[in-house]
Design a protein around this motif. Structure first.
Motif, mmCIF file in Angstrom:
data_model
loop_
_atom_site.group_PDB
_atom_site.id
_atom_site.type_symbol
_atom_site.label_atom_id
_atom_site.label_comp_id
_atom_site.label_asym_id
_atom_site.label_seq_id
_atom_site.Cartn_x
_atom_site.Cartn_y
_atom_site.Cartn_z
ATOM 1 N N UNK A 1 0.778 -0.871 0.163
ATOM 2 C CA UNK A 1 0.119 -0.159 0.261
ATOM 3 C C UNK A 1 1.378 1.043 0.208
ATOM 4 N N UNK A 2 1.831 1.195 0.828
ATOM 5 C CA UNK A 2 2.633 2.129 1.004
ATOM 6 C C UNK A 2 4.328 1.934 0.302
ATOM 7 N N UNK A 3 4.781 2.876 -0.572
ATOM 8 C CA UNK A 3 5.919 2.472 -1.139
ATOM 9 C C UNK A 3 7.213 3.495 -0.376
ATOM 10 N N UNK A 4 8.007 3.099 0.043
ATOM 11 C CA UNK A 4 8.279 4.896 0.723
ATOM 12 C C UNK A 4 10.052 4.886 -0.367
ATOM 13 N N UNK A 5 9.705 6.447 -0.042
ATOM 14 C CA UNK A 5 10.688 6.399 -0.599
ATOM 15 C C UNK A 5 12.270 7.290 0.542
ATOM 16 N N UNK A 6 13.320 7.265 0.081
ATOM 17 C CA UNK A 6 14.073 7.686 1.193
ATOM 18 C C UNK A 6 14.353 8.872 1.213
ATOM 19 N N UNK A 7 14.170 9.933 2.480
ATOM 20 C CA UNK A 7 14.376 11.020 2.370
ATOM 21 C C UNK A 7 15.918 11.563 3.658
ATOM 22 N N UNK A 8 16.124 12.474 2.713
ATOM 23 C CA UNK A 8 17.354 12.524 3.995
ATOM 24 C C UNK A 8 17.649 14.433 3.557
ATOM 25 N N UNK A 9 18.112 15.189 4.335
ATOM 26 C CA UNK A 9 19.181 16.660 4.155
ATOM 27 C C UNK A 9 20.493 16.388 3.727
ATOM 28 N N UNK A 10 19.877 17.022 2.531
ATOM 29 C CA UNK A 10 21.070 17.574 1.711
ATOM 30 C C UNK A 10 21.573 18.530 2.447
ATOM 31 N N UNK A 11 23.389 18.640 3.258
ATOM 32 C CA UNK A 11 24.052 19.648 3.558
ATOM 33 C C UNK A 11 25.316 19.513 2.221
ATOM 34 N N UNK A 12 26.020 20.618 2.980
ATOM 35 C CA UNK A 12 27.110 21.206 2.242
ATOM 36 C C UNK A 12 28.273 20.041 1.952
#
Lengths: 325, 315, 499
Positions: free
Chosen positions: A306-317
């Protein structure tokens, strides 16, 4: 003179109509004649944003690999919900085999998903969720939701500010299109993310409709009234980049930290250059790829979650260079 | 009416109709999905909103005016009606309140133009911003969603297989066509647009009728708001942006002159259908959304060029 | 001086417009250093002649010599290049631009071919204005100037063009006494510098003050050219008026009945001063006067189109004060305006719809169209007034002037009005249709209507009126009956030279 103008004009009219259809015909490359590949439609919110162009690119790559005929369409403007509904209606008329939809209205697109259901076309929702209560009320079924947890992304951004500023700090929030599920979740997540940090104060929270020039204007105005601001959270990168320009114009580059959302290429460059603080990466390319891959699975009668998560991340320098893939 | 008369008085509309039929023919050849009953009904349903907004716009343009505020009035009337609907108010009453909001905004436009002596462009430009802001304030920027099935039936039900939005559109067209051709309101609209001074000197209360014309335009915007709200099951304060341009385009393709005094609702309906069929066909043909905009712009320009060519030839 | 060829010699100039012979073999010459007055009634051909000189029209026949050289003046630009400048009654100035830009308009001094040289522009304006000895700021926008100053700017513009011939059309019509004196001083200075001035005016006193010679035109023909030092006012008036009544005026007099319209002490803020008269059933009341004497203003005031300041109007004996044309129409007044294309008809609409316009109470009873009645009224108008048209659906824009006038009349006949105000009823209408309009006026009076006829055509006034009123500067200055209304008497009253 007078007798010759009219035939000329009518000729021009005919030429324009026929010419445009010819162009159109070339464009679609003989869809129904010999092509037996499955037809997958991807309807996104708009194609004038890098986020959806990335999604399109990912979907096209997957379509080539899986031998799928991919159709990508979008309204001219993201706010034109009714136009997106019309596009879906029109695609239903062409009997596409499966529909992937990034709804530009979480409740407003529910009726047309119902129409697809009745036409027997499976629907995969991408990027933004449909409103669950409305979908349930209307008895609308979707195969899956492929997307990131926007709330979580907002929360991560909030926590980042918490770690960044230890003294009392004024923050500004640039909201997306009011009432829209994605933007709402991001802002909600952000507000929850800064809750554990009492030193952070949101002094202004204004909508800038996900647009770059609105982000610029709203930021420029807020800079006049909120002179002590140290941080900005924008619920997408278009607004963040607009805000960054306004800060640059005011000569305060580096003094105000901007965190955006989506991590589009331009934002990554600004982050790498040290002008922008961070952006929450959603990986739209992966979304597009997963949309097509799962669409094929649905067509083949395979079960998808039902739910296919797509990874999340914080892009920093530190993580900005090189861009993904 | 015989053929000669038909061509004499409706030459312009016949020209647009010929363009529409030609386009349909080309699309029938180009894609197997176009000429199906369900696709044609889909087109008719899709054009209904723009076509209804274009009714009021046509009447305004016949009087040599312009109304830029139709999209904002649509949004404002929509959110007010939706808010009322959610308070368990009977559906007809809620719709009545929505229509009254549209009518009120339109009449305000009219009074600004007649009593305030503002140019229509300026008055309605102001109203465009005021009504939009009003809609956003009224809802705090949030859409108002979720209505009873009875209300949603206005968009989802059918009457003799015809989608209800199309039925409503046809009723609006018939009523306003009657208004324009069979009542003195219509005669005065054409006369004001053709020559306001001469109309005044013929003993006609130009101010009153012009105000009513803008009121009608606000009313048709509100009717479109009812359909849009039922169709999306949601009223958005940001709905209807740029609808004024689509309505002006349909009106102009249909043969109305921005100089006033000319235009028919039959022409406007054909113009709206032409735009709807074109958009539908371009989707069916999987044309990119960027190219679609170029093509639609070209059609508007060509339609007006042909019109000017025909007029030059007549003289 | 006598040996040199004249600055300008126009010889046997002819010009026709559809249905009108505007100029017929007219001679006109102008010497360097003189003011030559051009005199004639409205429509005598003065404007046409000057438009030919300024390049706005091309003559059908005749020759033009400038300083002995034959010339064909191709366009207004060409005329300017030849040293001919014209100052029209309506100034050709751009209101929001400064004086200096207006003076240089079209010939702006430039740096490097495209950058405006504002200093040179200003200098040029200063020079021209200094020559005129007028104190006008070259940087001031035209809209901030008074009429007299604007006129000076026009003169300065002509000077900066090195004009050798200056045409001035009614230059004093909007000026005060002092301003006129200033203008005359400048005209004399120009004359002394060798400029030839063509001066068009009606005002007798001015003509004698400023002019050296005078040429009188009448009905497009040259009547006489005289030295102003030796001629008398009486002689000039006779030159202007003396002609046979060649046109046909079929007036049948009707025994006048009860008063329809009584006006007492009518005054408006803009023009009219204490106007009193009465119009009776079966009567045609002619209203003569020069352009700008207040005749059209009187018509508009009676029709409720302009507000009254003072005075009393009675219709059928009942006092009325109309706030809009609507109320005047309901009381039975009909106006046939002078500019029927701008004010009388909605040109894009058909005959049928124009006739319906003031008659909606009949065509749209209870608000809904009755097609038979609509058609009947239009057919009545077309057949009853013999409008030449293929059908009643014809757009009025496509009708000739005479037929347009008939449709305007048809609007009011269907309304059963009984007080008709005709403002220039036959202007721009060919001879045949004129007579038809006159017969229709006869028919109206026979049926008991009263007509107030404003006209600048003296033969028409004399031929059709039962009584003639003369206006001058917003007042009624004379009343004549059929017996004592002569051209000289009426014209004399209109000019203000009644002995």
């Amino acid at each position: 003179m007078k007798t010759t103008t009219t035939p000329w004009l009518i000729g021009a009219a005919l030429a324009a109509i026929l010419g445009s259809l010819l162009t159109a015909g070339c464009n679609r490359g003989g869809q129904e004649t010999s092509d037996s590949r499955p037809r997958v439609a991807l309807v996104v919110k708009t194609l004038n944003s890098p986020f959806f162009l990335d999604m399109q690119r990912g979907a096209e790559q997957a379509a080539r690999q899986r031998n799928v005929n991919l159709i990508v369409q979008a309204a001219e403007r993201e706010v034109d919900v009714e136009r997106q509904m019309q596009i879906v209606e029109n695609l239903i008329q062409t009997h596409v085999d499966v529909l992937c939809l990034a709804p530009s209205g979480s409740k407003e697109l529910v009726p047309v998903v119902g129409k697809a259901n009745r036409a027997g076309i499976p629907v995969l929702i991408v990027d933004s969720k449909l409103d669950e209560a409305t979908a349930k009320h209307d008895g609308v079924a979707t195969a899956t939701f492929i997307g990131s947890d926007n709330y979580e992304g907002g929360r991560i951004a909030g926590a980042h500010f918490g770690a960044l500023f230890t003294n009392a700090t004024d923050l500004i929030v640039l909201e997306g299109i009011p009432g829209h599920e994605t933007a709402d979740s991001r802002v909600r997540g952000f507000r929850d993310g800064i809750k554990p940090f009492p030193q952070l104060h949101v002094v202004a929270s204004q909508p800038a409709d996900n647009e770059r020039d609105k982000g610029f204007n709203v930021m420029q105005n807020l800079l006049q009234s909120q002179r002590d601001v140290k941080g900005v959270f924008a619920s997408n990168d278009m607004m963040a980049l607009g805000a960054l320009e306004a800060i640059r114009a005011a000569g305060k580059l580096g003094q105000i930290k901007v965190v955006g959302f989506d991590a589009v290429d331009e934002a990554r460059q600004e982050i790498a250059a040290g002008n922008m603080e961070a952006s929450v990466a959603q990986n739209p390319e992966a979304m597009g790829r997963l949309a097509v891959e799962n669409a094929v699975k649905v067509l083949n009668g395979e079960k998808v979650p039902d739910y296919i998560p797509v990874a999340i991340q914080l892009v920093t320098k530190d993580t900005a260079t090189p861009p993904q893939e | 009416m015989n053929w000669k008369n038909l061509i004499l008085h409706h030459g312009r509309q016949l020209g647009t109709l010929a363009g529409l039929l030609l386009l349909c023919l080309a699309l029938t050849i180009a894609t197997p999905y176009f000429l199906t009953v369900s696709n044609l009904l889909t087109v008719l349903e899709q054009v209904s909103i723009n076509a209804i907004v274009a009714v009021g716009m046509t009447v305004v343009i016949i009087t040599a005016g312009i109304d830029l505020s139709v999209g904002s009035i649509l949004a404002f009337a929509g959110v007010v009606m939706a808010t009322v609907l959610q308070r368990e108010v009977p559906v007809p009453l809620a719709i009545g309140i929505g229509l009254a909001v549209g009518l009120g905004c339109g009449l305000t436009n009219g009074l600004l133009i007649t009593l305030g002596r503002l140019p229509p462009f300026i008055a309605t430009l102001g109203m465009m911003s005021i009504a939009r802001g009003g809609a956003l304030l009224f809802t705090n920027g949030r859409p108002v969603s979720g209505f009873s099935d009875g209300f949603r039936a206005l968009a989802t039900s059918q009457f003799l297989f015809i989608p209800m939005p199309t039925v409503i559109m046809l009723v609006v067209y018939l009523a306003c066509h009657f208004l324009l051709t069979r009542t003195r309101f219509g005669l005065y609209a054409y006369a004001m647009g053709g020559n306001e001074q001469a109309t005044h000197l013929s003993g006609i209360n130009v101010r009153r009728h012009k105000t009513l014309v803008y009121g009608l335009c606000g009313l048709t915007s509100a009717i479109a708001a009812v359909i849009l709200t039922a169709r999306l099951n949601s009223a958005q304060p940001i709905a209807g942006m740029m609808y004024e341009l689509d309505a002006i385009a349909a009106t102009v393709i249909g043969g109305a002159s921005l100089m006033g005094g000319q235009g028919t609702l039959i022409g406007t309906l054909i113009g709206a259908l032409l735009m709807g069929v074109l958009r539908n066909g371009l989707n069916l043909l999987e044309v990119s959304s960027f190219l679609q905009q170029v093509i639609i712009g070209t059609v508007i320009i060509v339609a007006v060029l042909v019109d000017m060519g025909l007029k030059a030839q007549k003289k | 001086m006598m040996d040199a060829p004249p600055l300008l010699a126009m010889h046997r100039i002819g010009k026709s417009f559809p249905g009108v012979r505007a100029l017929d073999g007219v001679d006109f010459d102008l010497r360097a250093g003189e003011v030559h007055v051009l005199l004639g009634e409205n429509g005598a051909g003065k404007s046409t002649l000057m438009k030919i000189l300024s390049g706005a029209y091309r003559p059908d026949e005749g020759t033009i010599h400038l300083a002995g050289e034959p010339q064909r003046i191709a366009s207004p630009q060409h005329a300017q290049a030849l040293g001919i400048s014209t100052i029209y009654q309506e100034f050709n100035l751009v209101p929001h631009l400064p004086v200096s830009a207006n003076i240089s308009l079209g010939r702006e001094p430039r740096h490097a071919g495209f950058l405006l040289d504002r200093r040179a522009m200003r200098k040029k304006a200063e020079t021209a204005l200094r020559e005129l000895e007028v104190a006008i700021d070259p940087d001031s926008p035209i809209s901030a100037l008074g009429v007299a100053e604007q006129q000076m700017v026009e003169v300065a513009k002509a000077l900066s063009l090195d004009a050798r011939i200056l045409v001035m059309d009614e230059p004093t019509s909007a000026l005060t006494e002092t301003e006129i004196a200033n203008l005359f001083a400048i005209v004399r200075r120009l004359r002394d510098r060798g400029v030839g001035v063509v001066y068009i005016s009606h005002r007798m006193e001015e003509i004698f003050e400023i002019g050296d010679r005078v040429t009188v035109l009448r009905d497009g023909r040259h009547v006489a050219t005289r030295e102003l030092g030796t001629v008398t006012v009486r002689e000039l008036v006779r030159d202007m008026a003396d002609r046979e009544l060649t046109e046909h005026f079929p007036r049948e007099t009707v025994e006048p009945g009860a008063p329809l319209l009584e006006v007492r002490g009518l005054t408006t803020r803009t023009k009219l001063r204490d106007v009193s008269f009465a119009l009776r059933r079966g009567e045609i009341l002619g209203l003569a006067g020069l352009l700008g004497s207040g005749r059209t203003e009187l018509a508009r005031a009676l029709f409720g189109a302009d507000p009254l300041q003072d005075g009393e109007v009675r219709v059928h004996g009942r006092p009325c004060r109309f706030r809009s044309p609507r109320e005047a129409i309901q009381a039975g007044i009909a106006l046939l305006p002078e500019d029927r294309r701008q004010l009388g008809l909605v040109l894009p609409l058909s005959i049928k719809r124009n006739v319906s316009l003031p008659n909606t109470h009949r065509v749209y009873p209870r608000g809904l169209l009755r097609k038979t009645e609509e058609r009947r009224l239009a057919e009545e108008c077309v057949t009853g007034l013999r409008v030449k048209t293929p059908h009643i659906e014809q757009a009025t824009a496509n009708l000739s002037g005479g037929n347009q006038q008939k449709v305007v009349l048809g609007k009011w006949l269907a309304r059963q009005s009984d007080i008709f105000i005709f403002d220039e009823p036959t202007r721009g209408i060919d001879i045949g249709a004129k007579v038809e309009i006159y017969r229709l006026m006869n028919r109206l009076t026979r049926e008991g209507a009263g007509i107030l006829m404003i006209s600048s055509e003296m033969p028409e006034v004399l031929g059709m009126s039962d009584r003639v009123l003369v206006m001058r500067e917003g007042r009624l200055v004379g009343e004549f009956n059929r017996a004592n209304a002569t051209q000289e008497a009426v014209l004399g009253a209109a000019l203000g030279t009644t002995p």
